[in-house]
Design an enzyme around this catalytic site. Structure first.
Site, PDB file in Angstrom:
ATOM      1  N   GLY A  19       0.525   1.741  -7.328  1.00  0.00           N
ATOM      2  CA  GLY A  19      -0.380   1.902  -8.468  1.00  0.00           C
ATOM      3  C   GLY A  19      -0.175   3.245  -9.144  1.00  0.00           C
ATOM      4  N   GLN A  28       2.172  -5.885  -3.097  1.00  0.00           N
ATOM      5  CA  GLN A  28       2.517  -5.967  -1.669  1.00  0.00           C
ATOM      6  C   GLN A  28       3.859  -5.258  -1.401  1.00  0.00           C
ATOM      7  OE1 GLN A  28       1.488  -9.336  -3.091  1.00  0.00           O
ATOM      8  NE2 GLN A  28      -0.529  -8.531  -2.772  1.00  0.00           N
ATOM      9  N   LYS A  83       2.828  10.284  -1.112  1.00  0.00           N
ATOM     10  CA  LYS A  83       1.954  10.889  -0.098  1.00  0.00           C
ATOM     11  C   LYS A  83       2.663  11.863   0.837  1.00  0.00           C
ATOM     12  CE  LYS A  83      -1.915   7.892   0.304  1.00  0.00           C
ATOM     13  NZ  LYS A  83      -2.697   6.963   1.104  1.00  0.00           N
ATOM     14  N   ARG A 113      -6.109   0.954   7.902  1.00  0.00           N
ATOM     15  CA  ARG A 113      -4.686   0.600   7.983  1.00  0.00           C
ATOM     16  C   ARG A 113      -4.103   1.142   9.272  1.00  0.00           C
ATOM     17  NH1 ARG A 113      -3.972   2.614   1.903  1.00  0.00           N
ATOM     18  NH2 ARG A 113      -4.799   0.773   0.854  1.00  0.00           N
ATOM     19  N   THR A 146       2.712 -12.512   3.090  1.00  0.00           N
ATOM     20  CA  THR A 146       1.925 -13.127   2.034  1.00  0.00           C
ATOM     21  C   THR A 146       2.709 -14.339   1.536  1.00  0.00           C
ATOM     22  OG1 THR A 146       0.600 -12.676   0.056  1.00  0.00           O
ATOM     23  CG2 THR A 146       2.825 -11.706   0.109  1.00  0.00           C
ATOM     24  N   GLY A 183       0.280  14.284  -4.263  1.00  0.00           N
ATOM     25  CA  GLY A 183      -1.172  14.270  -4.391  1.00  0.00           C
ATOM     26  C   GLY A 183      -1.577  13.043  -5.177  1.00  0.00           C
ATOM     27  N   ASN A 236      -5.126 -10.164  -3.947  1.00  0.00           N
ATOM     28  CA  ASN A 236      -4.951  -9.618  -2.590  1.00  0.00           C
ATOM     29  C   ASN A 236      -4.470  -8.170  -2.708  1.00  0.00           C
ATOM     30  OD1 ASN A 236      -2.560 -10.591  -3.725  1.00  0.00           O
ATOM     31  ND2 ASN A 236      -1.699 -11.331  -1.816  1.00  0.00           N
ATOM     32  N   ALA A 237      -3.876  -7.841  -3.843  1.00  0.00           N
ATOM     33  CA  ALA A 237      -3.389  -6.481  -4.088  1.00  0.00           C
ATOM     34  C   ALA A 237      -4.549  -5.571  -4.453  1.00  0.00           C
ATOM     35  CB  ALA A 237      -2.379  -6.495  -5.229  1.00  0.00           C
ATOM     36  N   GLY A 238      -4.356  -4.298  -4.219  1.00  0.00           N
ATOM     37  CA  GLY A 238      -5.354  -3.324  -4.630  1.00  0.00           C
ATOM     38  C   GLY A 238      -4.637  -2.049  -4.998  1.00  0.00           C
ATOM     39  N   HIS A 239      -4.777  -1.619  -6.229  1.00  0.00           N
ATOM     40  CA  HIS A 239      -4.091  -0.420  -6.674  1.00  0.00           C
ATOM     41  C   HIS A 239      -5.115   0.643  -7.057  1.00  0.00           C
ATOM     42  CE1 HIS A 239      -0.262  -2.828  -7.884  1.00  0.00           C
ATOM     43  NE2 HIS A 239      -0.380  -2.651  -6.593  1.00  0.00           N
ATOM     44  N   ASP A 287       0.818  -1.224   0.000  1.00  0.00           N
ATOM     45  CA  ASP A 287       0.000   0.000   0.000  1.00  0.00           C
ATOM     46  C   ASP A 287       0.845   1.264   0.000  1.00  0.00           C
ATOM     47  OD1 ASP A 287      -2.333  -1.575   0.173  1.00  0.00           O
ATOM     48  OD2 ASP A 287      -2.005  -1.795   2.318  1.00  0.00           O
TER      49      ASP A 287
HETATM   50  P1  IMP Z   1      -2.710 -12.767   1.907  1.00  0.00           P
HETATM   51  O1  IMP Z   1      -1.787 -12.203   0.898  1.00  0.00           O
HETATM   52  O2  IMP Z   1      -4.164 -12.544   1.559  1.00  0.00           O
HETATM   53  O3  IMP Z   1      -2.422 -14.197   2.218  1.00  0.00           O
HETATM   54  O4  IMP Z   1      -2.490 -11.951   3.274  1.00  0.00           O
HETATM   55  C1  IMP Z   1      -1.298 -12.059   4.029  1.00  0.00           C
HETATM   56  C2  IMP Z   1      -0.912 -10.733   4.649  1.00  0.00           C
HETATM   57  O5  IMP Z   1      -0.526  -9.836   3.618  1.00  0.00           O
HETATM   58  C3  IMP Z   1      -2.025 -10.011   5.416  1.00  0.00           C
HETATM   59  O6  IMP Z   1      -1.437  -9.300   6.481  1.00  0.00           O
HETATM   60  C4  IMP Z   1      -2.588  -9.044   4.392  1.00  0.00           C
HETATM   61  O7  IMP Z   1      -3.214  -7.942   5.007  1.00  0.00           O
HETATM   62  C5  IMP Z   1      -1.308  -8.652   3.685  1.00  0.00           C
HETATM   63  N1  IMP Z   1      -1.519  -8.186   2.300  1.00  0.00           N
HETATM   64  C6  IMP Z   1      -1.745  -8.946   1.209  1.00  0.00           C
HETATM   65  N2  IMP Z   1      -1.846  -8.199   0.117  1.00  0.00           N
HETATM   66  C7  IMP Z   1      -1.664  -6.932   0.498  1.00  0.00           C
HETATM   67  C8  IMP Z   1      -1.606  -5.691  -0.213  1.00  0.00           C
HETATM   68  O8  IMP Z   1      -1.741  -5.608  -1.434  1.00  0.00           O
HETATM   69  N3  IMP Z   1      -1.381  -4.588   0.547  1.00  0.00           N
HETATM   70  C9  IMP Z   1      -1.177  -4.650   1.880  1.00  0.00           C
HETATM   71  N4  IMP Z   1      -1.210  -5.774   2.584  1.00  0.00           N
HETATM   72  C10 IMP Z   1      -1.455  -6.921   1.891  1.00  0.00           C
HETATM   73 MG    MG Z   2      -2.890  -1.863  -1.966  1.00  0.00          MG
END
Ligand code: IMP
Ligand code: MG
Length: 427
Positions: free
Chosen positions: A17, A223, A330, A304, A238, A414, A38-41, A13
């Site tokens: 992205g 990540q 940021k 967070r 992860t 920004g 699991n990622a988010g951009h 985070d």
């Molecule tokens: P998993 O990747 O879903 O197995 O999660 C394992 C750990 O990685 C947890 O603490 C999640 O919150 C963290 N995590 C996984 N992907 C992200 C990401 O893209 N950003 C921040 N934390 C992540």
């Molecule tokens: Mg993210």
């Protein structure tokens, strides 16, 4: 310099992205090489905000080839939803290519992620419950299903049958959960196969040929360093490798073909999920950072955890990924704060620790040693050159660079693409 790897140098985070989107302007190919949805951009283009989980942020440009490499684990339903979301917003996705060697997230992976987490009680990792860990377990266990297998009906059915026998036993007998029906999964997944078939490719060849032709390739990590399976705060990590070395394995190229490695760091630190976090602020300052920085997960919406900048972490990230530069994001979030703190080391009893420790027990006993710096009050969101920044902000960045052992390449002031300062050109 045709190839740049961009990684997260903290706990994810960091704003990769946005930096990817910015650098993608000059790239010909953008590649994701590990992790999954699991990622988010979050990327803001003009006044439009896009949230992506699986498709590289480069997709927002019509002329870039975007690759999902072999090291990524793919939930096909999520991928299709993301393709539809982009199509609905007028974004062309014809230039997407997906590695035939990438592993597929199955319904039982998601279920297992849930029940394994539940069974851990207080020792929960706080996963995103997207099935990431169980999918990588199957990959390492040599029973995973790859994209190329999904595209071959007979192969897929055989692998599904073999897997379901074990997975259903595990789910029902060990975890007391419900199992899955072969036909239901088959119907769903063979449908996905037809929808996604046209994107399948041997993506290592595409990257290799592009580099040979002198084109610019950007590798977009997901990540962050401290979530790395080997180098992170294990077991609160992860199941893939967010460090730079993973770009080689997850995309299919050699280390000699990487020219620059840039680490993205937030001007402060955040973490989502469980595990130790030395500079965490469990007070008003932490809440202030969370509000000002909109620090809520893109994927799970979880608030967070926020804290001061930790140079022990970034120094570690510089070492394990060979970072040539930092992209600090940021910075504007810190505007208006009277005093800023930077953690330069950890105190444990009478000992000062400068290198990030392996033991979580040791880490939990560490107290951050802070250096204080004056903040700035001026609005920095319109700064476009380093020298546009107030002296206090310049000093803060210079100190981060000095303590981390890497130069500052890019600064984010920004959320918009234009709110970016380039100090060192990468492409
Ligand atoms: P998993 O990747 O879903 O197995 O999660 C394992 C750990 O990685 C947890 O603490 C999640 O919150 C963290 N995590 C996984 N992907 C992200 C990401 O893209 N950003 C921040 N934390 C992540
Ligand atoms: Mg993210």
């Amino acid at each position: 310099m045709p190839s740049v790897v961009l990684i997260g140098a903290q706990w994810g985070d960091e704003g990769k992205g946005k930096v990817t989107d910015f650098l993608a302007q000059k790239a010909d190919i953008v590649v994701r090489y590990q992790g999954g949805n699991n990622a988010g951009h979050t990327v803001v283009v003009n006044d439009d905000e896009f949230k992506l989980h699986l498709i590289p942020s480069g997709i927002l440009y019509p002329d870039k080839v975007c690759i999902i490499g072999n090291g990524v684990v793919i939930d096909p339903a999520v991928l299709i939803r993301e393709l539809e979301y982009l199509a609905g917003r007028g974004i062309n996705t014809d230039n997407l290519r997906i590695s035939e060697r990438a592993h597929i997230i199955m319904p039982y992976h998601k279920k297992l992620d849930e029940v394994i987490e539940e069974s851990k009680g207080d020792a929960k990792i706080g996963t995103t419950k997207r099935g990431i860990g169980p999918a990588y377990m199957d990959k390492a266990g040599r029973v995973g299903i790859r994209f190329v297998d999904l595209l071959d009906r007979d192969e897929f059915m055989a692998l599904l049958e073999r897997n379901l026998k074990d997975k259903n036993d595990l789910l029902t007998k060990v975890y007391g959960a419900e199992g899955f029906e072969k036909d239901t999964i088959a119907e769903e997944y063979l449908g996905y196969a037809e929808r996604l078939r046209k994107y399948a490719a041997d993506t290592s060849i595409i990257i290799h040929d592009a580099l040979k032709a002198g084109k610019n390739v950007l590798f977009e990590g997901a990540q962050g360093t401290l979530l790395d399976l080997d180098h992170g705060t294990y077991p609160y990590v992860t199941s893939s490798h967010p460090i730079a070395g993973a770009a080689c394995i997850g995309a299919g190229l050699g280390p000699t073909e990487i020219n620059k490695v840039v680490g993205v760091v937030k001007a402060y630190t955040t973490r989502v999920g469980a595990g130790p976090f030395p500079t965490e602020l469990d007070d008003e300052t932490g809440a202030h950072l969370r509000d000002r920085g909109h620090e809520f997960g893109t994927t799970t919406g979880r608030p967070r955890r926020c804290g001061w900048f930790d140079a022990v972490i970034t120094r570690y990230a510089v070492r394990v990924s060979g970072l040539s530069g930092l992209a600090v994001t940021k910075l504007d979030v810190l505007t208006g704060m009277e005093t800023l703190k930077i953690c330069t080391g950890y105190r444990r009893g009478s000992q000062i620790i400068r290198d990030f420790p392996a033991s979580l027990k040791v880490l939990a006993e560490c107290e951050p040693v802070y250096e204080e710096m004056p903040g700035w009050k001026e609005d920095i969101s319109t700064a476009r050159k380093f020298t546009d920044l107030p002296p206090a902000a310049q000093n803060y960045l210079n100190r981060i660079s000095e303590l981390s052992g890497a130069s500052i390449s890019i600064i984010g002031v920004g959320t918009r693409r234009s709110q970016t300062i380039v100090k060192e050109t990468l492409f």
